[in-house]
Design a protein around this motif. Structure first.
Motif, PDB file in Angstrom:
ATOM      1  N   LYS A   1       0.838  -1.194   0.000  1.00 17.82           N
ATOM      2  CA  LYS A   1       0.000   0.000   0.000  1.00 17.82           C
ATOM      3  C   LYS A   1       0.876   1.248   0.000  1.00 17.82           C
ATOM      4  CE  LYS A   1      -3.831  -2.180   2.417  1.00 17.82           C
ATOM      5  NZ  LYS A   1      -4.727  -2.118   3.558  1.00 17.82           N
ATOM      6  N   SER A   2       0.415   2.251  -0.751  1.00 15.23           N
ATOM      7  CA  SER A   2       1.129   3.524  -0.826  1.00 15.23           C
ATOM      8  C   SER A   2       0.878   4.327   0.445  1.00 15.23           C
ATOM      9  CB  SER A   2       0.649   4.298  -2.055  1.00 15.23           C
ATOM     10  OG  SER A   2      -0.683   4.708  -1.869  1.00 15.23           O
TER      11      SER A   2
ATOM     12  N   VAL B   1      -1.060  -0.650  -4.319  1.00 18.16           N
ATOM     13  CA  VAL B   1      -0.320  -0.441  -5.563  1.00 18.16           C
ATOM     14  C   VAL B   1       0.220  -1.750  -6.118  1.00 18.16           C
ATOM     15  CG1 VAL B   1       0.302   1.955  -5.106  1.00 18.16           C
ATOM     16  CG2 VAL B   1       1.783   0.128  -4.285  1.00 18.16           C
ATOM     17  N   LYS B   2       0.260  -2.795  -5.308  1.00 19.90           N
ATOM     18  CA  LYS B   2       0.731  -4.102  -5.762  1.00 19.90           C
ATOM     19  C   LYS B   2      -0.024  -5.168  -5.008  1.00 19.90           C
ATOM     20  CE  LYS B   2       3.873  -6.691  -7.900  1.00 19.90           C
ATOM     21  NZ  LYS B   2       4.082  -6.722  -9.314  1.00 19.90           N
ATOM     22  N   ASP B   3      -0.551  -6.153  -5.755  1.00 19.02           N
ATOM     23  CA  ASP B   3      -1.295  -7.257  -5.183  1.00 19.02           C
ATOM     24  C   ASP B   3      -0.667  -8.527  -5.748  1.00 19.02           C
ATOM     25  OD1 ASP B   3      -3.125  -9.079  -4.294  1.00 19.02           O
ATOM     26  OD2 ASP B   3      -4.860  -8.167  -5.250  1.00 19.02           O
TER      27      ASP B   3
ATOM     28  N   ILE C   1       8.369  -0.791  -8.214  1.00 16.40           N
ATOM     29  CA  ILE C   1       8.942   0.539  -8.390  1.00 16.40           C
ATOM     30  C   ILE C   1       7.827   1.518  -8.059  1.00 16.40           C
ATOM     31  CG2 ILE C   1       9.977   2.160 -10.003  1.00 16.40           C
ATOM     32  CD1 ILE C   1      10.988  -0.256 -11.575  1.00 16.40           C
ATOM     33  N   PRO C   2       7.853   2.117  -6.884  1.00 17.68           N
ATOM     34  CA  PRO C   2       6.739   2.995  -6.474  1.00 17.68           C
ATOM     35  C   PRO C   2       6.728   4.286  -7.288  1.00 17.68           C
ATOM     36  CG  PRO C   2       8.470   2.987  -4.817  1.00 17.68           C
ATOM     37  CD  PRO C   2       8.863   1.985  -5.845  1.00 17.68           C
TER      38      PRO C   2
ATOM     39  N   HIS D   1       5.740   3.042   2.468  1.00 15.39           N
ATOM     40  CA  HIS D   1       4.778   2.077   1.931  1.00 15.39           C
ATOM     41  C   HIS D   1       4.609   0.958   2.951  1.00 15.39           C
ATOM     42  CE1 HIS D   1       5.659   4.213  -1.754  1.00 15.39           C
ATOM     43  NE2 HIS D   1       4.710   3.527  -2.385  1.00 15.39           N
ATOM     44  N   SER D   2       3.395   0.454   3.073  1.00 19.43           N
ATOM     45  CA  SER D   2       3.166  -0.651   4.007  1.00 19.43           C
ATOM     46  C   SER D   2       2.972  -1.943   3.226  1.00 19.43           C
ATOM     47  CB  SER D   2       1.943  -0.369   4.881  1.00 19.43           C
ATOM     48  OG  SER D   2       0.793  -0.252   4.083  1.00 19.43           O
TER      49      SER D   2
END
Length: 186
Positions: A17-18, A24-26, A40-41, A47-48
């Motif tokens: 999570k952002s 943002v990624k699953d 790559i955020p 981020h968590s």
């Protein structure tokens, strides 16, 4: 994941999570418990990373309720300033690792395209073959019909000539019974 039997009874995911609490990624966890996750955020900040497991059915949720899971996760956080500080460059995800899935998908799409092209060719070839086969069958049927007509005509001609020959030479009178030799009286 250390407890492997829980993974078979649950659907586990790693959620990144952002800072705005948006996922943002699953990344779904499957039977292979080892792997590399690269991100790559797009935004800076903390981020968590959460591990979320949901039971596949009711019985699994009741049996596994409140059960604690053991996980071992190793992080390699890379940035523009940390590229020179890597302790073991073998553990870093390379571009080739990330492109492996894309290469497999491309290979699969190429194979599907090749099979589709081959099927189209075989359908066109089969249609031409069926058309040629039907034309040959029609020609053979016409030839057989002509043969039947010729054989019937030749047979009728031979029977007619044989009957004339026998009447002319009076062979029928000697061979027929007496009742058949007499000519009917009119």
């Amino acid at each position: 994941m250390q407890d492997k039997e829980v993974l078979s009874g649950a659907e586990c995911k790693i959620l990144v999570k952002s800072p705005a609490a948006e996922v943002v990624k699953d990344h779904a966890l499957v039977d292979s418990h080892d792997g590399v996750l690269a991100l790559i955020p797009k935004s800076e900040g903390a981020h968590s990373i959460c591990v979320h497991c949901a039971a596949k059915d009711r019985l699994a949720s009741w049996v596994g309720a409140g059960r604690k899971l053991r996980w071992s996760i190793a992080f390699d956080v890379l940035g523009a300033s940390s590229l020179g500080l890597l302790s073991d460059p073998k553990n870093v995800a390379h571009l080739s690792d990330l492109k492996g899935a894309q290469a497999q998908v491309d290979l699969l799409l190429e194979r599907i395209n090749a099979i589709s092209t081959e099927n189209d060719y075989e359908k066109a070839f089969e249609a031409k073959f069926v058309k040629a086969s039907e034309a040959v069958n029609m020609d053979v049927a016409a030839f057989k019909f002509l043969q039947i007509i010729l054989i019937t005509g030749v047979t009728a001609f031979q029977i007619h000539n044989l009957a004339k020959f026998l009447q002319r030479n009076k062979f029928l009178e000697c061979c027929l019974p007496i009742a058949m030799r007499m000519k009917p009286v009119i």
